[in-house]
Design an enzyme around this catalytic site. Structure first.
Site, short mmCIF file in Angstrom:
data_model
loop_
_atom_site.label_atom_id
_atom_site.label_comp_id
_atom_site.label_asym_id
_atom_site.label_seq_id
_atom_site.Cartn_x
_atom_site.Cartn_y
_atom_site.Cartn_z
N ASP A 116 31.28 15.89 51.30
CA ASP A 116 32.27 16.72 51.68
C ASP A 116 33.31 15.87 52.54
O ASP A 116 32.84 14.90 53.29
CB ASP A 116 31.87 17.83 52.68
CG ASP A 116 31.07 18.80 51.78
OD1 ASP A 116 31.33 19.54 50.92
OD2 ASP A 116 29.77 18.76 51.91
N HIS A 163 23.18 16.23 47.08
CA HIS A 163 24.13 16.90 47.76
C HIS A 163 23.99 16.65 49.13
O HIS A 163 23.14 16.77 50.00
CB HIS A 163 23.58 18.36 47.94
CG HIS A 163 24.59 19.52 47.97
ND1 HIS A 163 25.58 19.55 47.67
CD2 HIS A 163 24.34 20.04 49.23
CE1 HIS A 163 26.31 20.54 48.33
NE2 HIS A 163 25.43 21.13 49.35
N HIS A 215 31.20 18.28 56.86
CA HIS A 215 31.08 19.54 55.99
C HIS A 215 31.36 20.70 56.94
O HIS A 215 32.18 21.52 56.72
CB HIS A 215 29.93 19.82 55.46
CG HIS A 215 29.63 21.09 54.61
ND1 HIS A 215 29.05 22.22 55.58
CD2 HIS A 215 29.87 21.53 53.59
CE1 HIS A 215 29.14 23.24 54.85
NE2 HIS A 215 29.77 23.10 53.58
N GLU A 223 27.08 13.59 46.19
CA GLU A 223 28.24 14.63 46.36
C GLU A 223 28.32 14.72 48.09
O GLU A 223 27.13 14.67 48.72
CB GLU A 223 27.72 15.90 45.99
CG GLU A 223 28.77 17.02 46.39
CD GLU A 223 28.59 17.75 47.82
OE1 GLU A 223 29.59 18.47 47.98
OE2 GLU A 223 27.49 17.67 48.14
#
Length: 144
Positions: A53, A24, A66, A51
């Site tokens: 953003d 993440h 993010h 993952e």
């Protein structure tokens, strides 16, 4: 990193459930999140998936980021969409409060740079999520 489960067959003919690691924002515990450094470190640590953003710059370039503002990661005022890519490239994504001077000079990465890096170096599956916090502000047909 988050652990999921997947089945894998070993050479003994047994099927066992082994963890599938999802990083993440990369290896954000040890590196500034959503950076190529964090993604590389996550893969090196055994992550199966990445993952991260994505937000749009003022000139509509997708970049890895993010937060709603730049303060925590870059020590700057404003949001990603307040700056052009050229302006953002002048900032360090160093998360100075956690890491001090260790990552000063680490640049913000574009989605294009990240995809190219993934294909050239990481050869891993990558998950991307275009942040809805940014999408409502832009006509997405103009993204480059």
């Amino acid at each position: 990193m988050c652990a999921g489960r997947r089945n894998s067959t070993y050479n003994l003919g047994m099927t066992q459930s082994i963890p599938s690691l999802v990083a993440h924002r990369g290896y954000a515990r040890r590196y500034p999140e959503n950076t190529l450094l964090a993604l590389q470190a996550a893969v090196d640590a055994g992550a199966t998936y990445l993952e991260f953003d994505v937000l749009l710059t003022q000139d509509r370039v997708p970049v890895l980021f993010h937060d709603r503002n730049l303060q925590r990661m870059c020590g700057q005022q404003g949001a990603v969409h307040d700056y052009t890519l050229a302006q953002l490239k002048q900032f360090s994504v160093s998360e100075f409060d956690r890491f001090g001077y260790r990552f000063v000079g680490n640049p913000i990465s574009t989605l294009q740079e990240t995809v190219a890096y993934n294909a050239r170096v990481l050869n891993s599956s990558a998950w991307k999520r275009l942040s809805t916090r940014c999408c409502h502000c832009w006509n997405l047909s103009g993204i480059r």
